[in-house]
Enzyme design. Structure first.
Site, PDB file in Angstrom:
ATOM      1  N   ASP A  11       0.932  -1.516   0.107  1.00  0.00           N
ATOM      2  CA  ASP A  11      -0.156   0.287   0.098  1.00  0.00           C
ATOM      3  C   ASP A  11       0.608   1.461  -0.019  1.00  0.00           C
ATOM      4  OD1 ASP A  11      -2.317  -1.679  -0.039  1.00  0.00           O
ATOM      5  OD2 ASP A  11      -2.816  -1.379   1.868  1.00  0.00           O
ATOM      6  N   ASP A 132     -15.392  -3.354  -1.251  1.00  0.00           N
ATOM      7  CA  ASP A 132     -14.248  -2.817   0.876  1.00  0.00           C
ATOM      8  C   ASP A 132     -15.787  -2.814   1.612  1.00  0.00           C
ATOM      9  OD1 ASP A 132     -11.871  -3.059  -0.209  1.00  0.00           O
ATOM     10  OD2 ASP A 132     -11.858  -0.978  -0.754  1.00  0.00           O
TER      11      ASP A 132
END
Length: 245
Positions: A11, A132
């Site tokens: 990330d 998500d």
């Protein structure tokens, strides 16, 4: 049966490799100041696919960590899937042209499903839908907003669109090492005719073992992040377990 894929996650925030807790940008831990070196390490360990997220891009709605992604693409030879801030076909095609194997579309899957379908039609097998969720409801804009739409309802929109897979992330578990939410992920996989990838909370070899049970046979694999970085999950042991299924 297709082999389970373990996707190590990188990330990107401010050009660095970080991990967040529950998607909160204020709760970021820097694990490597050189994301390309981290990617090379993952390749050396034997991983065969990388999962990249441009966190800043997810909030900005456009690529922000492009330089870091490009360095990773120049460094490794294994396939890369990338998400974060990809909201139009021009950006999709730019990343595919630069060597990204699969592009992940999350917010766009909620806000602009026609765009996602057009991208999947133009590039079959190279578009992944990222869902998500908090309590089964999909969050968007870098998880800053939660919609009132169930993840399974969005997934069903794309069953015949040519997408490669669905990534299902349980935000409540992400970065907290609480274990995968396999119940919700398997339920989604059983409700649609698309491969599903588990994400959020993978903590140990027990999670890998759970992925290899018959109930999880419809899952393409899982994404692992913090557990790898802090040593709770030994990469070689995890990969050996998957290889010996």
């Amino acid at each position: 049966m297709a082999p389970v894929i373990l996707f190590p996650a990188i990330d990107l925030k401010d050009g660095l490799a970080v991990r967040l807790e529950q998607g909160d940008m204020a709760r970021a831990t820097v694990f490597n100041r050189d994301p390309a070196a981290q990617a090379a390490e993952f390749e050396t360990l034997g991983f065969r696919y990388l999962h990249l997220v441009d966190l800043d891009g997810a909030f900005a709605g456009k690529p922000v960590n492009a330089a870091a992604v490009e360095r990773i693409l120049e460094t490794v030879s294994i396939p890369v899937q990338l998400g974060g801030g990809i909201r139009d076909l021009k950006t999709v095609e730019a990343w595919l042209g630069k060597g990204v194997t699969r592009v992940i579309l999350g917010t766009a899957a909620v806000r602009d499903p026609d765009f996602v379908k057009a991208a999947a039609k133009a590039h079959p097998g190279r578009i992944v839908v990222g869902l998500d969720a908090r309590d089964g409801r999909v969050a968007v804009e870098g998880w800053a907003e939660t919609s009132d739409i169930a993840a399974v309802d969005i997934a069903r929109r794309f069953e015949d669109a040519g997408v490669a897979a669905i990534i299902y992330t349980d935000i409540a578990r992400d970065g907290l090492l609480k274990g995968l939410n396999l119940d919700a992920t398997v339920a989604l996989a059983e409700a649609v005719n698309l491969p599903v990838i588990a994400s959020g909370g993978l903590a140990s070899l027990a999670d890998i073992e759970a992925l290899l049970t018959p109930r999880a046979k419809r899952l393409q694999g899982a994404i692992t992040g913090r557990a790898l970085y802090d040593g709770r999950l030994d990469a070689r042991e995890a990969l050996a377990l998957v290889a010996g299924r």
